[in-house]
Design a protein around this motif. Sequence first.
Motif, short mmCIF file in Angstrom:
data_model
loop_
_atom_site.label_atom_id
_atom_site.label_comp_id
_atom_site.label_asym_id
_atom_site.label_seq_id
_atom_site.Cartn_x
_atom_site.Cartn_y
_atom_site.Cartn_z
N GLN A 240 27.19 47.12 74.73
CA GLN A 240 28.47 47.39 75.39
C GLN A 240 29.43 48.07 74.43
OE1 GLN A 240 30.12 44.21 77.73
NE2 GLN A 240 32.20 44.93 77.42
N LEU A 241 29.43 47.63 73.18
CA LEU A 241 30.30 48.25 72.17
C LEU A 241 29.93 49.71 71.96
CD1 LEU A 241 32.33 48.36 69.88
CD2 LEU A 241 30.65 47.21 68.40
N ILE A 242 28.63 49.99 71.83
CA ILE A 242 28.20 51.38 71.63
C ILE A 242 28.57 52.22 72.85
CG2 ILE A 242 26.21 52.90 71.31
CD1 ILE A 242 24.87 50.59 69.76
N GLY A 243 28.35 51.68 74.05
CA GLY A 243 28.73 52.39 75.26
C GLY A 243 30.22 52.69 75.29
N SER A 244 31.04 51.73 74.87
CA SER A 244 32.49 51.93 74.84
C SER A 244 32.88 53.03 73.84
CB SER A 244 33.20 50.62 74.47
OG SER A 244 32.95 49.63 75.44
N CYS A 245 32.14 53.10 72.74
CA CYS A 245 32.40 54.16 71.76
C CYS A 245 32.11 55.54 72.36
CB CYS A 245 31.56 53.94 70.50
SG CYS A 245 32.07 52.52 69.50
N TYR A 246 31.00 55.66 73.07
CA TYR A 246 30.68 56.93 73.72
C TYR A 246 31.70 57.26 74.80
CZ TYR A 246 26.20 57.63 71.37
OH TYR A 246 25.24 57.87 70.42
N CYS A 247 32.15 56.23 75.52
CA CYS A 247 33.17 56.42 76.55
C CYS A 247 34.46 56.95 75.92
CB CYS A 247 33.42 55.11 77.28
SG CYS A 247 34.45 55.25 78.75
N TYR A 248 34.83 56.39 74.78
CA TYR A 248 36.04 56.82 74.07
C TYR A 248 35.92 58.30 73.69
CZ TYR A 248 39.77 57.00 70.60
OH TYR A 248 40.91 57.33 69.91
N ASN A 249 34.73 58.71 73.31
CA ASN A 249 34.50 60.11 72.91
C ASN A 249 34.40 61.06 74.10
OD1 ASN A 249 34.53 59.86 70.12
ND2 ASN A 249 32.35 59.39 69.97
N GLY A 250 34.49 60.51 75.31
CA GLY A 250 34.39 61.36 76.49
C GLY A 250 32.96 61.65 76.91
N GLU A 251 31.99 60.97 76.28
CA GLU A 251 30.58 61.17 76.62
C GLU A 251 30.19 60.10 77.64
OE1 GLU A 251 28.08 62.14 73.06
OE2 GLU A 251 29.93 61.66 71.98
N TYR A 252 30.69 60.28 78.87
CA TYR A 252 30.59 59.23 79.88
C TYR A 252 29.17 59.03 80.39
CZ TYR A 252 35.58 60.10 79.65
OH TYR A 252 36.85 60.27 79.19
N GLU A 253 28.41 60.11 80.53
CA GLU A 253 27.02 59.97 80.99
C GLU A 253 26.20 59.20 79.98
OE1 GLU A 253 26.00 60.65 83.84
OE2 GLU A 253 27.36 62.12 84.71
N GLU A 254 26.42 59.47 78.69
CA GLU A 254 25.73 58.74 77.62
C GLU A 254 26.14 57.27 77.65
OE1 GLU A 254 23.11 58.58 74.31
OE2 GLU A 254 23.59 60.30 75.56
N ALA A 255 27.43 57.02 77.84
CA ALA A 255 27.93 55.64 77.89
C ALA A 255 27.29 54.88 79.04
CB ALA A 255 29.45 55.65 78.03
N LEU A 256 27.16 55.52 80.20
CA LEU A 256 26.57 54.87 81.36
C LEU A 256 25.16 54.36 81.08
CD1 LEU A 256 27.75 57.13 84.33
CD2 LEU A 256 28.18 54.67 84.07
N GLN A 257 24.41 55.10 80.28
CA GLN A 257 23.04 54.69 79.96
C GLN A 257 23.03 53.35 79.23
OE1 GLN A 257 20.59 57.74 78.13
NE2 GLN A 257 21.68 59.36 79.23
N TYR A 258 24.00 53.14 78.35
CA TYR A 258 24.07 51.87 77.61
C TYR A 258 24.47 50.73 78.53
CZ TYR A 258 23.30 54.04 73.10
OH TYR A 258 22.73 54.70 72.04
N PHE A 259 25.45 50.95 79.41
CA PHE A 259 25.89 49.88 80.30
C PHE A 259 24.80 49.53 81.32
CE2 PHE A 259 30.13 51.98 79.32
CZ PHE A 259 30.38 51.15 78.25
N GLU A 260 24.08 50.54 81.79
CA GLU A 260 22.99 50.28 82.73
C GLU A 260 21.83 49.56 82.04
OE1 GLU A 260 22.37 54.22 84.15
OE2 GLU A 260 24.07 54.13 85.55
N ARG A 261 21.65 49.83 80.76
CA ARG A 261 20.62 49.13 79.99
C ARG A 261 20.96 47.64 79.89
NH1 ARG A 261 19.07 50.43 73.66
NH2 ARG A 261 17.62 48.70 73.35
N ILE A 262 22.25 47.32 79.77
CA ILE A 262 22.67 45.91 79.74
C ILE A 262 22.28 45.22 81.04
CG2 ILE A 262 24.67 44.36 79.70
CD1 ILE A 262 26.08 46.46 77.93
N LEU A 263 22.51 45.90 82.17
CA LEU A 263 22.17 45.30 83.47
C LEU A 263 20.67 45.06 83.59
CD1 LEU A 263 24.53 47.29 85.89
CD2 LEU A 263 24.84 44.99 84.96
#
Length: 451
Positions: A240-263
């Motif tokens: 979740q932390l790594i996904g939030s970092c990508y989200c902060y950088n505006g890399e939303y598609e990359e961030a989604l992959q991390y959050f979906e991996r958590i699920l």
Amino acid sequence: MIELGHNIRRRRKELGLTQSQLAEGIISIPYLSLIENGKALPRPDVLLPLAERLQTSVESLMGVTDENTMEQVQSLIEKARSALIYEANGFEQAHQYVDTLRKLVESVSDPHILMKVDLLEINLYEHKFDIERYTQLMNAFEEKWENFRNDPDIFVQYLRIKGNMEFHMARYERAMWHYKAAEKRLAEVTDEIEKGYIYGNLGKTYLLLANPSLGILYAEKAMQIMSSHDRWLEMCHLLQLIGSCYCYNGEYEEALQYFERILRMCDQFLVSSLLISRAYHEIGICHMKLGNTEKAIEFLNQSLEVVEPGELPDWEIGVVHQSLCQTYLKRGDLVRAKKHIITALELLQDRKNFLAECYIYLGKIAYAENNPETFVTYYMRAIEIFEELDIGEKIARATHTLGRYFLEQGEYQRGAQLLLKASQHYGQLIPTVDFDVDLPTPKKMAQQKSG
């Protein structure tokens, strides 16, 4: 410590050893004298060779003879630590373990164990954000254990807890100071999980200090440790932390992959619904940033629906409502946006950082409703709190918006002052690459100052 020193001195005399013979190649004679007189607590890497030379065990020197008791103590410490991370009622569950520990350690004289139990109790109140009780216990610990800094495992845990409380209070620079001090001692620490916690906390703090690249770096270091110890739920937090970092950088598609991996991981393990809730929240934010407001609203509402009433802390519920406000603002639905931000405001009274963000959104709504005076009032209130907390990035963003507004209204001096403040704080966030923004001191001025 006194019993330990007495046992070392007694055993040394039983074997007919002088202080010089016992200390040779291990520690200095003055340091051994301090240990024997109960004025210093040796580190584990010192105590073990001392025990070997004294032809006994560390446990015997510590006055511990019941291995079963020690195993129970270690097990309860681990259960309490895990409860704080995984359980919805983590504080209550962990508190029960600590109460049991207190009774169990009445027969234990090992200061290392006793200090761990004391720190664990402090950790409970840091986790609960009970500042008064936390402060009482921390002051008592520092007074009771004068030499706790000599034990790297204890000192690093102490620094982490101190940093955590600063983090909860949104004093991220101070939190970073404690975590970095702990990082310097990690080579001496025997508890690998503690190392993982420090790296993870450094990652979270770097993200909130507008340095997501270092956030990812430290989160990945923590993941290596947690993965090697099969700590899958800690890994979910780190993903979740790594996904939030990508989200902060505006890399939303990359961030989604991390959050979906958590699920996906949550489907494989019996985990707290809190993790699922937080993943849904982050997915909702990503969709909001991508302009998919319908999906964003769906996931944000799901983040509240997957948990039982009372399972999600009030402040987290408040943050979800804050995100819903932001989403409805993007849709231009001011009525729903205002409804959610008022709910958030009620739930975030003791979280100044998020409270200030609520004022920002209230200001945006007021501006959209053509109520400029209220807009300015809310933004100024938010800026005051951000300055109190010394959150540079948010000071920069809020003063940038307000300064630009005043320029558009023809209030040039007021606007320029705010934009100057914004530029100063932006400058602190952006690392120097080619050249610094500051000018050198002119020669004449330098000569006058020296004269």
